[in-house]
Design an enzyme around this catalytic site. Sequence first.
Site, PDB file in Angstrom:
ATOM      1  N   ALA A 153       0.828  -1.211   0.000  1.00  0.00           N
ATOM      2  CA  ALA A 153       0.000   0.000   0.000  1.00  0.00           C
ATOM      3  C   ALA A 153       0.861   1.258   0.000  1.00  0.00           C
ATOM      4  O   ALA A 153       0.546   2.247  -0.671  1.00  0.00           O
ATOM      5  CB  ALA A 153      -0.933  -0.007   1.209  1.00  0.00           C
ATOM      6  N   TYR A 154       1.950   1.218   0.750  1.00  0.00           N
ATOM      7  CA  TYR A 154       2.865   2.360   0.790  1.00  0.00           C
ATOM      8  C   TYR A 154       3.472   2.614  -0.589  1.00  0.00           C
ATOM      9  O   TYR A 154       3.501   3.750  -1.074  1.00  0.00           O
ATOM     10  CB  TYR A 154       3.956   2.092   1.822  1.00  0.00           C
ATOM     11  CG  TYR A 154       5.047   3.138   1.871  1.00  0.00           C
ATOM     12  CD1 TYR A 154       4.790   4.420   2.354  1.00  0.00           C
ATOM     13  CD2 TYR A 154       6.338   2.832   1.454  1.00  0.00           C
ATOM     14  CE1 TYR A 154       5.792   5.376   2.407  1.00  0.00           C
ATOM     15  CE2 TYR A 154       7.347   3.784   1.515  1.00  0.00           C
ATOM     16  CZ  TYR A 154       7.073   5.056   1.986  1.00  0.00           C
ATOM     17  OH  TYR A 154       8.070   5.993   2.043  1.00  0.00           O
ATOM     18  N   VAL A 155       3.944   1.553  -1.226  1.00  0.00           N
ATOM     19  CA  VAL A 155       4.544   1.701  -2.555  1.00  0.00           C
ATOM     20  C   VAL A 155       3.512   2.179  -3.572  1.00  0.00           C
ATOM     21  O   VAL A 155       3.824   2.980  -4.456  1.00  0.00           O
ATOM     22  CB  VAL A 155       5.208   0.377  -3.000  1.00  0.00           C
ATOM     23  CG1 VAL A 155       5.541   0.407  -4.482  1.00  0.00           C
ATOM     24  CG2 VAL A 155       6.474   0.135  -2.186  1.00  0.00           C
ATOM     25  N   SER A 157       1.144   4.217  -2.988  1.00  0.00           N
ATOM     26  CA  SER A 157       1.024   5.664  -2.817  1.00  0.00           C
ATOM     27  C   SER A 157       2.229   6.391  -3.403  1.00  0.00           C
ATOM     28  O   SER A 157       2.090   7.467  -3.986  1.00  0.00           O
ATOM     29  CB  SER A 157       0.858   6.016  -1.325  1.00  0.00           C
ATOM     30  OG  SER A 157       2.051   5.856  -0.587  1.00  0.00           O
ATOM     31  N   LYS A 158       3.400   5.808  -3.289  1.00  0.00           N
ATOM     32  CA  LYS A 158       4.597   6.460  -3.812  1.00  0.00           C
ATOM     33  C   LYS A 158       4.690   6.340  -5.335  1.00  0.00           C
ATOM     34  O   LYS A 158       5.265   7.213  -5.998  1.00  0.00           O
ATOM     35  CB  LYS A 158       5.844   5.883  -3.137  1.00  0.00           C
ATOM     36  CG  LYS A 158       5.965   6.273  -1.669  1.00  0.00           C
ATOM     37  CD  LYS A 158       6.011   7.785  -1.482  1.00  0.00           C
ATOM     38  CE  LYS A 158       6.349   8.187  -0.064  1.00  0.00           C
ATOM     39  NZ  LYS A 158       6.478   9.659   0.101  1.00  0.00           N
TER      40      LYS A 158
END
Length: 245
Positions: A153-155, A157-158
């Site tokens: 999920a973090y990736v 967003s990035k």
Amino acid sequence: MSTSTPRVALVTGGSGGIGRTVVERLAADGFAVAVHYAGNEARAKAVVAEVQASGGQAIAVGGDVADEVAMAAAFDAAEAAFGGIDVVVNTAGIMLLSPIATLDLADLDRMHRTNIRGTFVVSQLAANRLRGGGALVNFSTSVTRTKFTTYGAYVASKAAVESITLILARELRGKDITVNAVAPGPTATPLFLNGKDEQTIQNLAGAVPLQRLGQPEDIAETVAFLAGPARWVNGQVIYTNGGLA
């Protein structure tokens, strides 16, 4: 460079971690700096005091990066204090890790708000308010390449941050404003080190050909390059990771 008319930088997330080191580096390079904070005003003011004690110019500005009204006010404050803005460095972001299958969707929403909407808000303001010869530096992550588990999920967003950055660089044709993203690898900040045991840290350091974790100063070096002399680097993602991937 005249001390009376320095170039001006606004650094989001400038009160801690990589952001704080970026503030210190840009101030050392002669920038007047607006040190942005989301919640910890005292810490931002401590950074401002350090810059001023070293002979630099700085103010603290607050606000949720995803709130366009609050961030417009932060830009206003920087312009009122220093006469304009030449560089925006958007280090503000949050990282919540979980396997995709079990991720709390509230965490997904939190990261979306700060990392995607926040980057969009700050980028939109920068596009309209940076002076000619200016630079916007957003922040991605090298995990878009390394694909570590639990970072899905973090990736995601990035990856959105990278898309915003690369398209905006092309939309600002004719304005003499560069737009790039820095994608750090494992970097020894409190946020990164928190919750990791020594073996995990050593494994990550050992995965890098240079056999160490990055330091915040390594990332600030890339930011200073993009903020200053790198006028022919535009619409790029710079992987500052010691060769990790």
